[in-house]
Design a protein around this motif. Structure first.
Motif, PDB file in Angstrom:
ATOM      1  N   LEU A  65       0.597  -0.521  -0.433  1.00 13.12           N
ATOM      2  CA  LEU A  65      -0.214   0.038  -0.430  1.00 13.12           C
ATOM      3  C   LEU A  65       0.855   1.147   0.072  1.00 13.12           C
ATOM      4  O   LEU A  65       1.215   1.260   1.120  1.00 13.12           O
ATOM      5  CB  LEU A  65      -1.311   0.075   1.104  1.00 13.12           C
ATOM      6  CG  LEU A  65      -1.461   1.680   1.646  1.00 13.12           C
ATOM      7  CD1 LEU A  65      -2.567   1.375   0.067  1.00 13.12           C
ATOM      8  CD2 LEU A  65      -2.436   1.326   2.668  1.00 13.12           C
ATOM      9  N   ASP A  66       0.674   2.323  -0.953  1.00 11.12           N
ATOM     10  CA  ASP A  66       1.276   3.415  -1.202  1.00 11.12           C
ATOM     11  C   ASP A  66       0.428   4.342  -0.566  1.00 11.12           C
ATOM     12  O   ASP A  66      -0.594   4.446   0.064  1.00 11.12           O
ATOM     13  CB  ASP A  66       1.459   4.165  -2.645  1.00 11.12           C
ATOM     14  CG  ASP A  66       1.996   5.244  -2.775  1.00 11.12           C
ATOM     15  OD1 ASP A  66       2.430   5.359  -1.543  1.00 11.12           O
ATOM     16  OD2 ASP A  66       1.737   6.210  -3.282  1.00 11.12           O
ATOM     17  N   LEU A  67       0.901   5.600  -0.003  1.00 11.20           N
ATOM     18  CA  LEU A  67       0.181   6.198   1.418  1.00 11.20           C
ATOM     19  C   LEU A  67      -0.629   7.535   0.290  1.00 11.20           C
ATOM     20  O   LEU A  67      -1.802   7.828   0.514  1.00 11.20           O
ATOM     21  CB  LEU A  67       0.658   6.574   2.056  1.00 11.20           C
ATOM     22  CG  LEU A  67       1.562   5.897   3.357  1.00 11.20           C
ATOM     23  CD1 LEU A  67       1.953   6.536   3.743  1.00 11.20           C
ATOM     24  CD2 LEU A  67       0.817   5.043   3.951  1.00 11.20           C
ATOM     25  N   MET A  68       0.250   7.798  -0.215  1.00 13.02           N
ATOM     26  CA  MET A  68       0.198   9.394  -1.178  1.00 13.02           C
ATOM     27  C   MET A  68      -1.079   8.692  -2.761  1.00 13.02           C
ATOM     28  O   MET A  68      -0.181   9.009  -3.639  1.00 13.02           O
ATOM     29  CB  MET A  68       1.876   9.929  -1.523  1.00 13.02           C
ATOM     30  CG  MET A  68       1.893  11.049  -0.381  1.00 13.02           C
ATOM     31  SD  MET A  68       3.098  11.466  -0.862  1.00 13.02           S
ATOM     32  CE  MET A  68       4.574  10.647  -0.852  1.00 13.02           C
ATOM     33  N   LEU A  69      -2.226   8.231  -2.614  1.00 20.20           N
ATOM     34  CA  LEU A  69      -2.988   8.360  -3.557  1.00 20.20           C
ATOM     35  C   LEU A  69      -3.908   8.352  -3.892  1.00 20.20           C
ATOM     36  O   LEU A  69      -4.363   9.854  -2.926  1.00 20.20           O
ATOM     37  CB  LEU A  69      -3.755   7.219  -3.065  1.00 20.20           C
ATOM     38  CG  LEU A  69      -3.022   5.221  -2.717  1.00 20.20           C
ATOM     39  CD1 LEU A  69      -3.657   4.398  -1.895  1.00 20.20           C
ATOM     40  CD2 LEU A  69      -2.393   4.724  -4.208  1.00 20.20           C
ATOM     41  N   PRO A  70      -4.745   9.019  -5.296  1.00 20.88           N
ATOM     42  CA  PRO A  70      -5.308  10.059  -4.858  1.00 20.88           C
ATOM     43  C   PRO A  70      -6.625   9.369  -4.871  1.00 20.88           C
ATOM     44  O   PRO A  70      -6.754   8.480  -4.632  1.00 20.88           O
ATOM     45  CB  PRO A  70      -5.816  10.247  -7.193  1.00 20.88           C
ATOM     46  CG  PRO A  70      -4.741   8.904  -7.324  1.00 20.88           C
ATOM     47  CD  PRO A  70      -4.001   8.583  -6.068  1.00 20.88           C
ATOM     48  N   GLY A  71      -7.774  10.264  -4.762  1.00 26.54           N
ATOM     49  CA  GLY A  71      -8.752  10.034  -3.638  1.00 26.54           C
ATOM     50  C   GLY A  71      -8.732   9.395  -2.628  1.00 26.54           C
ATOM     51  O   GLY A  71      -7.703  10.665  -1.348  1.00 26.54           O
ATOM     52  N   LEU A  72      -8.930   8.592  -2.134  1.00 27.33           N
ATOM     53  CA  LEU A  72      -8.699   8.345  -0.766  1.00 27.33           C
ATOM     54  C   LEU A  72      -7.369   7.652  -0.234  1.00 27.33           C
ATOM     55  O   LEU A  72      -6.824   7.517  -1.882  1.00 27.33           O
ATOM     56  CB  LEU A  72      -9.403   6.810  -0.287  1.00 27.33           C
ATOM     57  CG  LEU A  72     -11.124   7.743   0.697  1.00 27.33           C
ATOM     58  CD1 LEU A  72     -11.778   5.495  -0.004  1.00 27.33           C
ATOM     59  CD2 LEU A  72     -11.380   8.203   0.999  1.00 27.33           C
ATOM     60  N   SER A  73      -6.771   8.335   0.928  1.00 21.24           N
ATOM     61  CA  SER A  73      -5.154   8.150   0.446  1.00 21.24           C
ATOM     62  C   SER A  73      -5.336   6.759   1.430  1.00 21.24           C
ATOM     63  O   SER A  73      -6.065   6.145   2.052  1.00 21.24           O
ATOM     64  CB  SER A  73      -4.061   9.389   1.604  1.00 21.24           C
ATOM     65  OG  SER A  73      -5.409   8.920   3.064  1.00 21.24           O
ATOM     66  N   GLY A  74      -3.325   6.102   1.495  1.00 20.88           N
ATOM     67  CA  GLY A  74      -3.477   5.267   1.982  1.00 20.88           C
ATOM     68  C   GLY A  74      -4.038   4.941   3.621  1.00 20.88           C
ATOM     69  O   GLY A  74      -4.377   4.227   4.155  1.00 20.88           O
TER      70      GLY A  74
END
Length: 217
Positions: A51-60
């Protein structure tokens, strides 16, 4: 074949991970945003998630608490110790900082999958479920709010369900994680835990065993 979900919006890193994991004998599914990840997990149950943290939409950070019963390794460029501690306490089994060495990541994946097999995330006793991955305790899907010490006591009693556990055994086992629990306060913690379980279920689950300690009935 074990399936690993790669949740990362960086296409190049995702492609690298997919190639490395496929060569290592894993099946790979991918999602590129937090929202897409939740949709994927509603349809598939992978054996492990990267799991990456800096995601578009909902963050990690936002989707981690929503992931149940699946080991999660956070793979992120965030390197500060507070982020690591918060995420590990929040349910992640490991934290790998970008850029990473693929050989080390594969080793951490192997350990997480081995630990999942050796130590099941869910403990169940009658109507009570304890999730060791995210520290949640539920009674028929309703979450039960416990203190850190109450959680540790219940976990040990569930791991030894039906057996009488001495006070010294209990203190030795939970002492490192619960410094507030002493021989003089143990009875109070157990009493508070018993009341919370009774209020939630209408049943007394913790029995006092005369001259020994306690037992989960």
């Amino acid at each position: 074949m074990k399936t690993i979900a790669v949740i990362d919006d960086d296409i190049h890193i995702g492609n690298l991970l997919e190639e490395v994991l496929t060569q290592a004998g894993y099946s790979v599914v991918r999602a590129y945003s937090g929202t897409e990840a939740l949709m994927l997990l509603s349809k598939k149950t992978p054996d492990l998630i990267l799991l990456d943290l800096m995601l578009p939409g909902l963050s990690g950070e936002e989707i981690l608490p929503k992931i149940k019963e699946i080991p999660v390794i956070v793979v992120s460029a965030k390197a500060d110790i507070d982020s690591k501690v918060d995420l590990l306490l929040g349910g992640a089994v490991d934290y790998v900082t970008k850029p990473f060495r693929t050989k080390e990541l594969l080793a951490r994946i192997a350990v997480a999958l081995r630990d999942k097999t050796a130590h099941p995330a869910l403990l169940r006793h009658d109507r009570i479920t304890l999730n060791t991955a995210n520290y949640a305790v539920t009674v028929e899907e309703e979450e039960l709010k416990l203190t850190r010490t109450e959680y540790a006591i219940l976990k040990y009693l569930m791991q030894n369900s039906g057996q009488a556990v001495s006070k010294s055994q209990l203190l030795d086992h939970i002492g490192a994680d619960t410094p507030d629990c002493t021989e003089s306060s143990l009875k109070i913690h157990v009493s508070n835990l018993r009341k919370k379980l009774r209020d939630a279920t209408g049943k007394d689950y913790i029995e006092a065993v005369w001259g020994i300690g306690f037992r989960l009935a």
